[in-house]
Design a protein around this motif. Sequence first.
Motif, mmCIF file in Angstrom:
data_model
loop_
_atom_site.group_PDB
_atom_site.id
_atom_site.type_symbol
_atom_site.label_atom_id
_atom_site.label_comp_id
_atom_site.label_asym_id
_atom_site.label_seq_id
_atom_site.Cartn_x
_atom_site.Cartn_y
_atom_site.Cartn_z
ATOM 1 N N ARG A 217 0.822 -1.211 0.000
ATOM 2 C CA ARG A 217 0.000 0.000 0.000
ATOM 3 C C ARG A 217 0.854 1.259 0.000
ATOM 4 O O ARG A 217 0.554 2.242 -0.703
ATOM 5 C CB ARG A 217 -0.944 -0.012 1.213
ATOM 6 C CG ARG A 217 -2.088 -1.013 1.084
ATOM 7 C CD ARG A 217 -3.095 -0.863 2.181
ATOM 8 N NE ARG A 217 -2.630 -1.479 3.422
ATOM 9 C CZ ARG A 217 -2.920 -2.732 3.793
ATOM 10 N NH1 ARG A 217 -3.654 -3.507 3.015
ATOM 11 N NH2 ARG A 217 -2.480 -3.205 4.935
ATOM 12 N N GLU B 294 2.301 1.723 -3.465
ATOM 13 C CA GLU B 294 1.253 2.154 -4.383
ATOM 14 C C GLU B 294 0.964 3.647 -4.211
ATOM 15 O O GLU B 294 0.842 4.388 -5.188
ATOM 16 C CB GLU B 294 -0.014 1.341 -4.155
ATOM 17 C CG GLU B 294 -1.121 1.622 -5.148
ATOM 18 C CD GLU B 294 -2.301 0.696 -4.992
ATOM 19 O OE1 GLU B 294 -3.110 0.604 -5.936
ATOM 20 O OE2 GLU B 294 -2.417 0.043 -3.922
ATOM 21 N N ALA C 126 -4.088 -3.645 -6.745
ATOM 22 C CA ALA C 126 -2.755 -3.362 -6.217
ATOM 23 C C ALA C 126 -1.695 -3.784 -7.235
ATOM 24 O O ALA C 126 -1.878 -4.766 -7.964
ATOM 25 C CB ALA C 126 -2.532 -4.095 -4.899
ATOM 26 N N PRO C 127 -0.571 -3.055 -7.318
ATOM 27 C CA PRO C 127 0.464 -3.341 -8.329
ATOM 28 C C PRO C 127 1.331 -4.539 -7.945
ATOM 29 O O PRO C 127 2.522 -4.419 -7.667
ATOM 30 C CB PRO C 127 1.272 -2.046 -8.354
ATOM 31 C CG PRO C 127 1.177 -1.517 -6.954
ATOM 32 C CD PRO C 127 -0.221 -1.864 -6.495
#
Length: 321
Positions: A165, A168, A223-224
């Motif tokens: 997080r 991101e 999410a990446p």
Amino acid sequence: MANDLPRWVNFNVTNRCGCRCLHCSLWKTPERNPPRVEDWLRAVDGVADWLGAVRVVFSGGEPLESPLTIPLIERAAARGLHTAVATNGFAVDEALARRLAAAGLEEANVSLDGFAPTHDRLRGYPGGFAQVMHAIGYLHDAGVRTNIVTVVMNDNLDEIPELVRYLEREGRVAGVFFQAMAQPFGDFGTAPGWWRDHPRFPRDAARARALCDELIAMKRAGAPINNSEIQLRAMQAYFGNPERFTLAKCSVALIGLNINANGEVAFCTQVAPLGDIRDAGVRELATSTTAEKHRALMDACRFNCHLLINCCFDSSQFVEP
């Protein structure tokens, strides 16, 4: 056959590294007789002639501690190869980031295993987390696509979701790729049960499996995370039972090819080298009779190694437990 050609080639240009990572032993491995830059350049040309525009990764040790890396990136880029570097990021300042971009580097995969206390302790490098974040900014600003590589260990299970997080929100990272803690780099020879006494391997299997579920949910939410869902499920199975082979068979020899710091070409660190880049071309070695014998040995191997669960994961071979 065309579909049996390696998808990428790893140039492990040096074993040297300023870190003393607790989950890696490669820095302890001496370089016996490293090739000259001319030998490495010829190997790059050989890969381009044989495989065309494949991905090549320059790694170590720490490749940015080696004077070989930038000339090799330049040659690879000039030959149309897709270039990446695997780095701890500690040597990257604004000037080096620009030099790497100018050389033709497309992608940097930077190691980051947690927030400052965890990452700095695991890497044996005070201030390491802060330096990685600076490196990410320099590389991003220079136009190099930057990914984070995080090893899932006993030490960082609780902070990984927040790390994703954080990255991101930070906005300069293309993605995060997770690797499962496996037999450490530099520890050669198969060692069944190595994980039982290794302090980095997750002690709480249920906790590690729950983390994989959380990462899958985060990925579905956007999410990446670069791992596929099936690879995260394979990690979940692996953490639940490290002795159970997670894949139907080994596909490493059909996916990648490695050239180590001594100039030896191999499919796998657990199998003898195919030969030396000073004595023969990369294609000649990788398509030799010896290579075919090595592929047969690897096809029958049932050892859970870092290549299978991480860099050479083959989703077609994963069998749900």
